[in-house]
Design an enzyme around this catalytic site. Structure first.
Site, short mmCIF file in Angstrom:
data_model
loop_
_atom_site.label_atom_id
_atom_site.label_comp_id
_atom_site.label_asym_id
_atom_site.label_seq_id
_atom_site.Cartn_x
_atom_site.Cartn_y
_atom_site.Cartn_z
N THR A 129 -66.78 16.51 22.76
CA THR A 129 -66.64 16.45 21.29
C THR A 129 -65.17 16.23 20.96
OG1 THR A 129 -66.51 18.87 21.24
CG2 THR A 129 -68.66 17.87 20.77
N LYS B 110 -70.85 8.85 38.08
CA LYS B 110 -70.79 10.32 38.14
C LYS B 110 -72.04 10.89 38.79
CE LYS B 110 -67.84 11.65 34.22
NZ LYS B 110 -67.82 12.41 32.94
N ASN C 207 -42.53 30.45 22.66
CA ASN C 207 -41.48 29.43 22.77
C ASN C 207 -40.47 29.53 21.64
OD1 ASN C 207 -42.47 28.33 25.15
ND2 ASN C 207 -43.79 26.87 24.11
N ARG D 2 -57.42 42.28 11.96
CA ARG D 2 -58.61 42.53 11.15
C ARG D 2 -58.46 41.80 9.82
NH1 ARG D 2 -57.54 47.51 13.59
NH2 ARG D 2 -59.19 48.24 14.97
N ARG E 298 -43.05 49.53 -1.46
CA ARG E 298 -42.09 48.47 -1.19
C ARG E 298 -42.78 47.21 -0.68
NH1 ARG E 298 -38.05 51.90 2.52
NH2 ARG E 298 -40.06 52.83 3.05
N VAL F 235 -66.90 20.90 31.96
CA VAL F 235 -67.79 22.00 31.60
C VAL F 235 -69.15 21.82 32.25
CG1 VAL F 235 -68.99 23.14 29.70
CG2 VAL F 235 -66.61 22.43 29.42
N GLU G 158 -59.29 24.74 32.68
CA GLU G 158 -59.18 23.78 33.77
C GLU G 158 -58.20 24.34 34.81
OE1 GLU G 158 -58.35 19.81 32.55
OE2 GLU G 158 -59.82 19.84 30.93
N CYS H 181 -41.11 47.08 6.56
CA CYS H 181 -40.68 46.54 7.86
C CYS H 181 -40.98 45.05 8.03
CB CYS H 181 -41.35 47.32 8.99
SG CYS H 181 -40.89 49.05 9.06
#
Length: 435
Positions: free
Chosen positions: A87, A36, A226, A260, A332, A12, A162, A269
């Site tokens: 973190t 680095k 999956n 929502r 229902r 980041v 990434e 259903c």
């Protein structure tokens, strides 16, 4: 052009620093890892990310980007600090924020002799409340009681993947900034002026939470796809074709529909079809764990609502809504019917208001359902909001609509409100309504 310091030169931090430098800002990267820092100052990338090495080389060469291990040096050369430290999770899942603590204190300490205003922005992924409980206190402790610098604090989560982070930085879904005052939001609007995305300013905790909501939903989508593929394989259906066709539905499936906050789902259903799918999967020796938790999760919403009413320790309850959602008289598998029955079973004196479910108007299956399945509830129906309010010590808002607005606007200070719409119904109430 802004002078910016970026703390943390991981994925980041490096992408943010390089991209901001590309946008014309003067950027100083900061990291405790000397290797680095040396790599970035050579114009190379300390990590593998397509295009990042070339961009770092160009920005270092143009003298718009440099790196250092010195917090003091970075703060002196900037007016805005972005915290991009890691973190990670502890073994028990708890968020590790020690890096945020150290950096916040170090930035504060570097500001102790500064007079000009400074903005500190938390870009790392943190849970709601972290900015208030961790970042700000450590920042102020580092600065000390005699610091004259006015420090603005904001949260600015990133939405980069990434492998495509440079493109995601330039074109995110939105630029999200959480702050309690407009000053840092204005500064960040200028910082990201070249980013192609809507600019969204929210409360701090909202901004902190949105990143988790996004990642949790992404994880849910992967598991959903999956598990559906597992069920498809068991029945000889082509999973790729099924999902490709499913994704064509941009009205309900891949849309804001059903996303929502509110009460539990019901109707003819969703519960029925989910049960059928799970039964069929079990007969084929397929156990989709995430799909299997949906109905128990939905039932938990009803139990939670019952507990909220019982916690008031008041007996007379008025419920707005009985059908499973607004705009229909279908009872229902309505979660509100389940709620009313549970409250009656707990000894509450319940009344219900739902014009769509007026017994006098119902015909066919719904009338038979009331007469055969819940005849005791039919006698509890009120004619209007006034009649409901005259009875209720506790007012339960089960769904949206004009009846909810009237009930809320007429509620008195002595009446406890349990809002199962999670605040949506309150927006319909007239000025001066009970909150």
């Amino acid at each position: 052009m802004l002078r910016v310091s970026v703390f943390g030169l991981g994925y980041v931090g490096c992408v943010t620093a390089a991209s901001l430098a590309k946008a014309g800002h003067e950027v100083t990267g900061v990291d405790t890892n000397e290797d680095k820092v040396a790599i970035v100052n050579r114009g190379a990338s300390p990590l593998v990310e397509p295009g990042l090495g070339d961009l770092l080389a160009a920005m270092v060469g143009a003298e718009r980007l440099k790196a250092t291990t010195s917090t003091e040096e970075a703060i002196e050369a900037s007016d805005l600090a972005l915290i991009c430290v890691g973190t990670p999770s502890r073994p028990n899942g708890q968020l590790e924020v020690e890096a945020v603590v150290r950096v916040a204190w170090a930035i504060g300490h570097a500001l102790r002799h500064r007079v000009e205003p400074f903005t500190v922005v938390l870009r790392s992924t943190v849970l709601p409340g972290t900015t208030e409980r961790v970042l700000t206190p450590n920042l102020l402790e580092g600065a000390g009681p005699h610091c004259q610098c006015r420090v603005h604090v904001a949260v600015n989560p990133e939405f980069m993947r990434e492998g495509s982070s440079l493109a995601d930085f330039a074109r995110p879904p939105f630029t999200l900034v959480g702050s309690a005052d407009p000053a840092p939001a204005s500064t960040l609007r200028s910082l990201y002026a070249g980013v192609e995305a809507p600019f969204v300013h929210t409360a701090i905790r909202t901004a902190e939470m949105i990143k988790y909501v996004s990642n949790a939903f992404h994880a849910v989508k992967v598991c959903f796809a999956n598990e559906i593929a597992d069920v498809c394989a068991a029945f000889g259906a082509d999973a790729q074709e099924v999902m490709q066709t499913f994704l064509l539905d941009r009205k309900l499936s891949v849309s804001e529909a059903y996303l929502r906050p509110g009460f539990a789902f019901g109707g003819s259903c969703l519960p029925k079809d989910l049960r059928a799918l799970l039964y069929a999967a079990r007969t084929a020796d397929v156990l989709p764990p995430m799909l299997g938790t949906i109905l128990p999760s939905n039932e938990a919403q009803v139990r939670q609502a019952v507990d909220a009413v019982l916690a008031t320790r008041k007996r007379r309850v008025g419920v707005v809504g009985l059908s499973f959602k607004e705009g229909t008289d279908d009872l229902r598998e309505s979660p509100l019917v389940a709620l009313v029955e549970a409250l009656i079973g707990k000894g509450c004196d319940v009344r219900v208001l739902d014009e769509s479910v007026s017994v006098a108007r119902l015909v066919g299956a719904n009338r038979r359902y009331i007469e055969e399945q819940i005849p005791h509830i039919a006698s509890l129906m009120c004619e209007d909001a006034g009649q409901l309010l005259a009875h209720a010590e506790v007012l339960v808002i089960g769904k949206l609509g004009e009846e909810a607005a009237l009930a809320l606007s007429g509620a008195g200070a002595h009446q406890v409100i349990v809002d199962l719409t999670r605040g949506a119904a309150r927006k319909l109430a007239r000025p001066g309504a009970a909150a």
